[in-house]
Design a protein around this motif. Structure first.
Motif, mmCIF file in Angstrom:
data_model
loop_
_atom_site.group_PDB
_atom_site.id
_atom_site.type_symbol
_atom_site.label_atom_id
_atom_site.label_comp_id
_atom_site.label_asym_id
_atom_site.label_seq_id
_atom_site.Cartn_x
_atom_site.Cartn_y
_atom_site.Cartn_z
ATOM 1 N N LYS A 26 0.535 -1.247 -0.140
ATOM 2 C CA LYS A 26 -0.107 0.090 -0.377
ATOM 3 C C LYS A 26 0.889 1.667 0.327
ATOM 4 O O LYS A 26 1.145 2.250 -0.932
ATOM 5 C CB LYS A 26 -1.148 0.534 1.258
ATOM 6 C CG LYS A 26 -2.008 1.374 1.490
ATOM 7 C CD LYS A 26 -2.591 0.814 2.839
ATOM 8 C CE LYS A 26 -2.926 2.339 2.932
ATOM 9 N NZ LYS A 26 -4.445 2.085 3.787
ATOM 10 N N LYS A 27 1.614 1.217 0.637
ATOM 11 C CA LYS A 27 2.971 2.503 1.097
ATOM 12 C C LYS A 27 3.268 2.629 -0.209
ATOM 13 O O LYS A 27 3.515 3.917 -0.679
ATOM 14 C CB LYS A 27 3.717 2.220 1.799
ATOM 15 C CG LYS A 27 3.322 2.569 3.959
ATOM 16 C CD LYS A 27 4.445 2.017 4.484
ATOM 17 C CE LYS A 27 3.889 2.384 5.174
ATOM 18 N NZ LYS A 27 4.797 2.509 6.547
ATOM 19 N N ALA A 28 4.002 1.526 -0.895
ATOM 20 C CA ALA A 28 4.854 1.895 -2.495
ATOM 21 C C ALA A 28 3.882 2.506 -3.170
ATOM 22 O O ALA A 28 4.108 2.841 -4.386
ATOM 23 C CB ALA A 28 5.729 0.257 -2.512
ATOM 24 N N CYS A 29 2.389 1.381 -3.394
ATOM 25 C CA CYS A 29 1.658 2.213 -4.588
ATOM 26 C C CYS A 29 1.025 3.004 -4.232
ATOM 27 O O CYS A 29 1.120 4.465 -5.153
ATOM 28 C CB CYS A 29 0.023 0.809 -4.167
ATOM 29 S SG CYS A 29 -0.603 1.012 -5.269
ATOM 30 N N ALA A 30 0.957 4.119 -3.105
ATOM 31 C CA ALA A 30 0.622 5.930 -2.542
ATOM 32 C C ALA A 30 1.621 6.134 -3.124
ATOM 33 O O ALA A 30 1.993 7.528 -3.285
ATOM 34 C CB ALA A 30 0.527 5.739 -1.003
ATOM 35 N N ALA A 31 3.459 5.623 -3.234
ATOM 36 C CA ALA A 31 4.042 6.771 -3.636
ATOM 37 C C ALA A 31 4.722 6.520 -5.029
ATOM 38 O O ALA A 31 5.335 6.798 -5.934
ATOM 39 C CB ALA A 31 6.075 5.770 -2.880
ATOM 40 N N GLY A 32 3.984 5.447 -5.655
ATOM 41 C CA GLY A 32 4.065 5.887 -6.596
ATOM 42 C C GLY A 32 5.493 4.961 -7.710
ATOM 43 O O GLY A 32 6.009 4.841 -8.645
#
Length: 145
Positions: A26-32
């Motif tokens: 989720k964090k990686a996704c939010a950071a693109g």
């Protein structure tokens, strides 16, 4: 290159370690940052696939299991933000990897995330992995989760 070790401590993650993987995805996704998750086996890949749909009611993390054909391009590498690769699927590395397998990752990437189990007896192999990444010149970080 960088290696981040996430030590499981919270009961939520002790009971279901793949929830920590979901949080990191989720964090990686939010950071693109597209992520490749190297699953230990197909059963783990399928469990993670299921959890990514349900771990948080309001979260949507575009993901797929590599080689399933759902979002595969001509080269077999899906376009999903999180690509889950069981060992039998040879998926191209991405700059950000999350390694759930028993060996350190070789190849060209920028950052690898390692999840360290709560069980003290299961931590010894990851101590060795820490040493291996250090010997390869990685910047190392440890986080208690």
């Amino acid at each position: 290159m960088r290696a981040d070790f996430y030590l499981i401590a919270k009961p939520r993650f002790r009971d279901e370690p793949l929830l920590l993987v979901c949080e990191l995805a989720k964090k990686a996704c939010a950071a693109g940052q597209p992520m490749l998750v190297l699953a230990r086996d197909m059963a783990q890949a399928e469990r993670l696939d299921d959890l990514l749909w349900s771990f948080e009611p309001d979260a949507y993390i575009p993901h797929e299991i590599a080689g399933t054909g759902f979002d595969d391009g001509e080269d077999g590498d899906g376009e999903a933000d999180v690509l889950i690769a069981p060992p039998e699927i040879d998926a191209p590395l991405r700059p950000l990897l999350l390694n759930l397998r028993d060996a350190p990752v070789d190849g060209a990437f920028q950052r690898v995330l390692e999840v360290v189990p709560a069980d003290p007896s299961a931590r010894e192999p990851l101590r060795e992995r820490w040493k291996q990444y250090k010997a390869r010149g990685f910047t190392l970080n440890k986080y208690d989760m």
